[in-house]
Design a protein around this motif. Structure first.
Motif, PDB file in Angstrom:
ATOM      1  N   LEU A  99       0.635  -1.301   0.132  1.00  0.00           N
ATOM      2  CA  LEU A  99      -0.006   0.006   0.024  1.00  0.00           C
ATOM      3  C   LEU A  99       0.887   1.060   0.153  1.00  0.00           C
ATOM      4  CD1 LEU A  99      -2.653   1.644   0.435  1.00  0.00           C
ATOM      5  CD2 LEU A  99      -2.305   1.058   2.844  1.00  0.00           C
ATOM      6  N   LEU A 100       1.779   1.204   0.758  1.00  0.00           N
ATOM      7  CA  LEU A 100       2.776   2.418   0.894  1.00  0.00           C
ATOM      8  C   LEU A 100       3.429   2.631  -0.472  1.00  0.00           C
ATOM      9  CD1 LEU A 100       4.177   1.984   4.897  1.00  0.00           C
ATOM     10  CD2 LEU A 100       2.473   3.629   3.894  1.00  0.00           C
ATOM     11  N   LEU A 101       3.856   1.738  -0.785  1.00  0.00           N
ATOM     12  CA  LEU A 101       4.885   1.614  -2.032  1.00  0.00           C
ATOM     13  C   LEU A 101       3.853   2.212  -3.333  1.00  0.00           C
ATOM     14  CD1 LEU A 101       6.916  -1.254  -1.868  1.00  0.00           C
ATOM     15  CD2 LEU A 101       7.812   1.053  -1.853  1.00  0.00           C
ATOM     16  N   LEU A 102       2.752   1.540  -3.513  1.00  0.00           N
ATOM     17  CA  LEU A 102       1.996   1.784  -4.558  1.00  0.00           C
ATOM     18  C   LEU A 102       1.201   3.209  -4.418  1.00  0.00           C
ATOM     19  CD1 LEU A 102       0.472   0.588  -7.122  1.00  0.00           C
ATOM     20  CD2 LEU A 102      -1.378  -0.378  -5.691  1.00  0.00           C
ATOM     21  N   LEU A 103       0.821   3.468  -3.105  1.00  0.00           N
ATOM     22  CA  LEU A 103       0.195   4.735  -3.100  1.00  0.00           C
ATOM     23  C   LEU A 103       1.097   5.899  -3.354  1.00  0.00           C
ATOM     24  CD1 LEU A 103      -2.433   6.739  -2.184  1.00  0.00           C
ATOM     25  CD2 LEU A 103      -1.790   6.336   0.417  1.00  0.00           C
ATOM     26  N   GLY A 104       2.403   5.782  -2.560  1.00  0.00           N
ATOM     27  CA  GLY A 104       3.127   6.796  -2.815  1.00  0.00           C
ATOM     28  C   GLY A 104       3.759   6.995  -4.433  1.00  0.00           C
ATOM     29  N   ALA A 105       3.995   5.876  -5.060  1.00  0.00           N
ATOM     30  CA  ALA A 105       4.250   5.901  -6.377  1.00  0.00           C
ATOM     31  C   ALA A 105       3.093   6.523  -7.560  1.00  0.00           C
ATOM     32  CB  ALA A 105       4.546   4.494  -7.085  1.00  0.00           C
ATOM     33  N   ASP A 141      -2.971  -1.177 -19.131  1.00  0.00           N
ATOM     34  CA  ASP A 141      -3.581  -0.758 -17.781  1.00  0.00           C
ATOM     35  C   ASP A 141      -3.376  -1.225 -16.343  1.00  0.00           C
ATOM     36  OD1 ASP A 141      -4.696   1.331 -19.521  1.00  0.00           O
ATOM     37  OD2 ASP A 141      -6.738   0.540 -19.469  1.00  0.00           O
ATOM     38  N   VAL A 142      -3.306  -2.433 -16.117  1.00  0.00           N
ATOM     39  CA  VAL A 142      -3.017  -2.947 -14.776  1.00  0.00           C
ATOM     40  C   VAL A 142      -1.641  -3.001 -14.582  1.00  0.00           C
ATOM     41  CG1 VAL A 142      -3.148  -5.240 -13.574  1.00  0.00           C
ATOM     42  CG2 VAL A 142      -5.144  -4.564 -14.992  1.00  0.00           C
ATOM     43  N   SER A 143      -0.788  -3.072 -15.705  1.00  0.00           N
ATOM     44  CA  SER A 143       0.687  -3.021 -15.448  1.00  0.00           C
ATOM     45  C   SER A 143       0.882  -1.646 -15.213  1.00  0.00           C
ATOM     46  CB  SER A 143       1.211  -3.662 -16.699  1.00  0.00           C
ATOM     47  OG  SER A 143       1.207  -5.094 -16.969  1.00  0.00           O
ATOM     48  N   GLY A 144       0.424  -0.626 -15.897  1.00  0.00           N
ATOM     49  CA  GLY A 144       1.003   0.745 -15.757  1.00  0.00           C
ATOM     50  C   GLY A 144       0.652   1.145 -14.529  1.00  0.00           C
ATOM     51  N   HIS A 145      -0.635   0.687 -13.842  1.00  0.00           N
ATOM     52  CA  HIS A 145      -1.110   1.547 -12.592  1.00  0.00           C
ATOM     53  C   HIS A 145      -0.643   0.593 -11.345  1.00  0.00           C
ATOM     54  CE1 HIS A 145      -3.236   4.708 -14.651  1.00  0.00           C
ATOM     55  NE2 HIS A 145      -3.745   3.648 -15.454  1.00  0.00           N
ATOM     56  N   PHE A 146      -0.323  -0.687 -11.493  1.00  0.00           N
ATOM     57  CA  PHE A 146       0.096  -1.508 -10.310  1.00  0.00           C
ATOM     58  C   PHE A 146       1.400  -2.157 -10.475  1.00  0.00           C
ATOM     59  CE2 PHE A 146       0.025  -5.366  -7.961  1.00  0.00           C
ATOM     60  CZ  PHE A 146      -0.327  -5.079  -6.577  1.00  0.00           C
ATOM     61  N   PHE A 147       1.830  -3.020 -11.366  1.00  0.00           N
ATOM     62  CA  PHE A 147       3.150  -3.714 -11.204  1.00  0.00           C
ATOM     63  C   PHE A 147       4.157  -2.809 -11.555  1.00  0.00           C
ATOM     64  CE2 PHE A 147      -0.036  -7.084 -12.160  1.00  0.00           C
ATOM     65  CZ  PHE A 147       0.403  -7.833 -11.139  1.00  0.00           C
ATOM     66  N   VAL A 148       4.044  -2.036 -12.861  1.00  0.00           N
ATOM     67  CA  VAL A 148       5.334  -0.963 -13.058  1.00  0.00           C
ATOM     68  C   VAL A 148       5.523  -0.042 -11.927  1.00  0.00           C
ATOM     69  CG1 VAL A 148       6.061   0.345 -14.874  1.00  0.00           C
ATOM     70  CG2 VAL A 148       4.885  -1.568 -15.549  1.00  0.00           C
ATOM     71  N   PRO A 149       4.594   0.986 -11.537  1.00  0.00           N
ATOM     72  CA  PRO A 149       4.653   1.603 -10.568  1.00  0.00           C
ATOM     73  C   PRO A 149       5.482   1.012  -9.074  1.00  0.00           C
ATOM     74  CG  PRO A 149       2.644   2.033 -11.220  1.00  0.00           C
ATOM     75  CD  PRO A 149       2.859   0.768 -11.788  1.00  0.00           C
ATOM     76  N   LEU A 150       4.985  -0.185  -9.059  1.00  0.00           N
ATOM     77  CA  LEU A 150       5.407  -0.745  -7.591  1.00  0.00           C
ATOM     78  C   LEU A 150       7.035  -1.229  -8.012  1.00  0.00           C
ATOM     79  CD1 LEU A 150       3.143  -3.784  -6.314  1.00  0.00           C
ATOM     80  CD2 LEU A 150       4.456  -1.694  -5.143  1.00  0.00           C
ATOM     81  N   TYR A 151       7.435  -1.656  -9.351  1.00  0.00           N
ATOM     82  CA  TYR A 151       8.721  -2.164  -9.755  1.00  0.00           C
ATOM     83  C   TYR A 151       9.677  -0.752  -9.386  1.00  0.00           C
ATOM     84  CZ  TYR A 151      12.796  -2.408 -12.642  1.00  0.00           C
ATOM     85  OH  TYR A 151      14.061  -2.322 -13.130  1.00  0.00           O
ATOM     86  N   PHE A 152       9.243   0.493  -9.850  1.00  0.00           N
ATOM     87  CA  PHE A 152      10.105   1.531 -10.140  1.00  0.00           C
ATOM     88  C   PHE A 152      10.280   1.999  -8.548  1.00  0.00           C
ATOM     89  CE2 PHE A 152       9.217   2.037 -14.621  1.00  0.00           C
ATOM     90  CZ  PHE A 152      10.507   1.831 -15.077  1.00  0.00           C
ATOM     91  N   ALA A 153       9.039   1.883  -7.784  1.00  0.00           N
ATOM     92  CA  ALA A 153       9.172   2.104  -6.351  1.00  0.00           C
ATOM     93  C   ALA A 153      10.020   1.359  -5.601  1.00  0.00           C
ATOM     94  CB  ALA A 153       7.819   2.229  -5.765  1.00  0.00           C
ATOM     95  N   ILE A 154      10.049   0.233  -5.828  1.00  0.00           N
ATOM     96  CA  ILE A 154      11.051  -0.705  -5.343  1.00  0.00           C
ATOM     97  C   ILE A 154      12.438  -0.454  -5.635  1.00  0.00           C
ATOM     98  CG2 ILE A 154      11.768  -3.382  -4.932  1.00  0.00           C
ATOM     99  CD1 ILE A 154       8.908  -3.909  -5.169  1.00  0.00           C
TER     100      ILE A 154
END
Length: 446
Positions: free
Chosen positions: A14-20, A305-318
């Motif tokens: 949640l913290l990573l996804l929301l912040g990203a 869309d799912v990748s761009g709003h969930f998986f990819v932001p998480l990747y760059f946040a990590i």
């Protein structure tokens, strides 16, 4: 896994996804690449900031070691995000080599890519490579990564910049993306060789190392050739087969099955997984035409869309989370690498564009855009760091270089458009007796 552990993992996500997403949107409003905000979100909740303010809370949320459940899950999401990013990028490679661009692409690709790679390849041994080398202890692999990181161009980031600026429909965008796709295929091959060298370096004799590298190159070359030439046609036939109820009734599932099949086979053959994901995207969409392309367009958009709003932001946040700027940031190394490699890219791309007949502003626009290393630059750095080829300080340098060059690209193109200047003047087309379209000389934002 207990409910408490599951709750901690979900809170970390949640913290990573929301912040990203929040910082990504903020940077978009500031006319900056969204990826910069996503990485910054990871830096804020990582050891650089939150780890210093509340180290106990950070360790509890994100895991203190590799065996911790939070670290394992975040590591999986990091790798899945990387693979989804490359898969979606590969799917975008189907519209790129237009007839008007072939001459310019040939010049830029023939000079703008190999020249900076070769210059970096010969210059790297003159540098103190021991300051860049990771746990694998292979300076040969470091040299290859150094050269590839100098020449790489970001397909995902420049595509996103073009989309945000509304210029994906322009000849400038198709020219840049066409050369970038072909360039990155070659450079990912180089990275796979570097990974093989690093993997074989521990305890291998000269003959064993040569045999390992030779076998790895042969397997990777075969994988690439089959993926680029044979598999698009095979997948097109499979997707139209009457017995293929998955492709007919659930195109999203079919595309993900193809993606997982490519990556699983690559893992078995020891082919770089991120490269395999890129080829999977090309294979699943590259061979489609007409009504079939229309049938898969919406499913592909759903995956994107799912990748761009969930998986990819998480990747760059990590990616940002893994940076500890208080320990692994060397400003002199960053300035030296950023300035030196940028000058090499500008001169190389400029020479190719000049030989293609481009005007002075065309050359500047192309060089700055070609120097944006964004996603692939970060992915290459991540793969090389995970393989033990480079150390944490050089990894941080490569990631920050990718961020800064992408920012420069977005700012410059936005400035050119606000001034009403053309991205490409059409000088190269006029030399061949072709009049450029009026909208190319004064591009309107889509």
């Amino acid at each position: 896994m207990t409910n408490t552990q599951l709750g901690q993992i979900l809170l970390a996500i949640l913290l990573l996804l929301l912040g990203a997403n929040l910082l990504g949107q903020l940077f978009r409003r500031l006319r900056q690449p969204k990826v910069v905000g996503e990485i910054l979100a990871g830096i804020l909740v990582g050891p650089t900031v939150l780890g210093k303010i509340a180290p106990g809370f950070a360790a509890e949320m994100f895991g203190g070691d590799k065996g911790d459940p939070s670290a394992v899950v975040l590591g999986f999401l990091y790798n899945l995000g990387l693979l989804m990013l490359m898969f979606v990028s590969g799917c975008a490679a189907k519209h790129l080599l237009g007839r008007q661009n072939r001459t310019a692409t040939a010049w830029i690709l023939g000079i703008g890519t190999p020249l900076p790679f070769l210059i970096a390849l010969f210059a790297a041994p003159l540098l103190p490579l021991e300051d860049l080398t990771g746990t694998a202890g292979s300076e040969q692999a470091v040299v290859l990564v150094f050269a590839a990181a100098t020449a790489v161009t970001s397909i995902p980031v420049i595509t996103k910049i073009f989309y945000d600026l509304g210029i994906l429909h322009t000849r400038f965008a198709s020219l840049q993306l066409g050369s970038a796709v072909l360039e990155d295929i070659a450079l990912w091959g180089v990275l796979s060789v570097a990974t093989a060298i690093a993997g074989a370096a521990l305890g291998a004799t000269g003959d064993e190392l040569t045999a390992t590298i030779g076998g790895h190159i042969a397997v990777n070359a075969a994988y690439v050739i089959v993926a680029l030439t044979v598999m698009p046609a095979v997948l097109r036939k499979l997707s139209r087969a009457e017995w293929n109820v998955v492709a007919r009734n659930s195109p999203v599932a079919w595309m993900l099955i193809v993606f997982l099949g490519y990556v699983s086979l690559a893992a078995a053959l020891d082919v770089t997984l991120a490269f395999a994901a890129l080829l999977a995207g090309f294979g699943v969409m590259g061979g489609m035409k007409g009504t079939e392309q229309e049938r898969f367009r919406d499913p592909m958009q759903s995956i994107s869309d799912v990748s761009g709003h969930f998986f990819v932001p998480l990747y760059f946040a990590i990616v940002g989370y893994r940076l500890d700027l208080s320990k692994t940031f060397d400003p002199l190394m960053l300035v030296g690498f950023l300035v030196g490699t940028s000058l090499v890219v500008f001169l190389s791309v400029g020479l190719g564009a000049k030989l293609a007949g481009m005007s002075r502003l065309d050359i500047v626009n192309l060089a700055i855009t070609q120097n944006a290393r964004g996603g692939p630059g970060i992915v290459m750095a991540s793969v090389a760091f995970d393989a033990g080829i480079i150390n944490a300080i050089f990894y941080t340098t490569l990631v920050l270089t990718a961020v800064l060059t992408s920012q420069a690209c977005g700012c410059w193109l936005d400035y050119v458009l606000r001034k009403g200047l053309p991205l490409l003047s059409g000088a190269d087309l006029r030399r061949r007796g072709i009049e450029p379209a009026p909208e190319e000389l004064s591009p309107q934002r889509g």
